[in-house]
Write a protein that holds these residues in place. Structure first.
Motif: not given
Length: 153
Positions: A61-79
């Motif tokens: 849902f966080a990824a959806e609200m930011l208009n990005i994919s879930e894997p992208t959100l995960y990668r941004w946080i990880k990095e």
């Protein structure tokens, strides 16, 4: 009335900083335009974890609200990548909206239930459906403002 609203907004902005973390927001926020200056200085993606934890929001849902994919959100946080300005502003606006919604509706649980109810003032859409489109947060905020002032919505 104006002084009361100003105090209420100040309290909400202080709460926003506390929820998202002073590590990420190193200056005071006095109005929504300050979101732009804070975001322009750069905000690490780790702030998204604080946002999700504060409102118990699933990653999808966080990824959806930011208009990005879930894997992208995960990668941004990880990095712990620096968020582009518009993503950071979107996150600040969502946080501010959720805090305002909690004030108006009375609790986080009831606010999120309200977000899932079709609303005639929004053309039958659920408020949460508007969170990832341009001006959608403003439309939901305006609707909450009407509810707050006792205007039938």
């Amino acid at each position: 009335m104006i002084a009361q609203n100003k105090r209420r907004n100040t309290d909400r902005y202080n709460h926003l900083i506390k929820l998202l973390g002073k590590k990420y927001i190193k200056t005071d926020i006095e109005n929504p335009l300050d979101f732009i200056s804070v975001a322009s200085r750069g905000v690490e993606a780790g702030i998204i974890i604080n946002f999700r934890n504060a409102f118990n929001i699933p990653r999808d849902f966080a990824a959806e609200m930011l208009n990005i994919s879930e894997p992208t959100l995960y990668r941004w946080i990880k990095e712990d990548k620096k968020l582009q300005r518009n993503y950071a502003i979107q996150l600040f606006e969502l946080t501010d909206l959720f805090l305002f919604g909690n004030e108006v509706i009375g609790s986080q649980k009831n606010f999120f239930k309200w977000m899932e109810l079709p609303n005639l003032s929004l053309g039958g859409l659920e408020p949460k459906e508007l969170l990832n489109i341009p001006c959608g947060i403003d439309k939901v905020r305006n609707l909450l403002g009407r509810v707050d002032h006792g205007v039938y919505s």
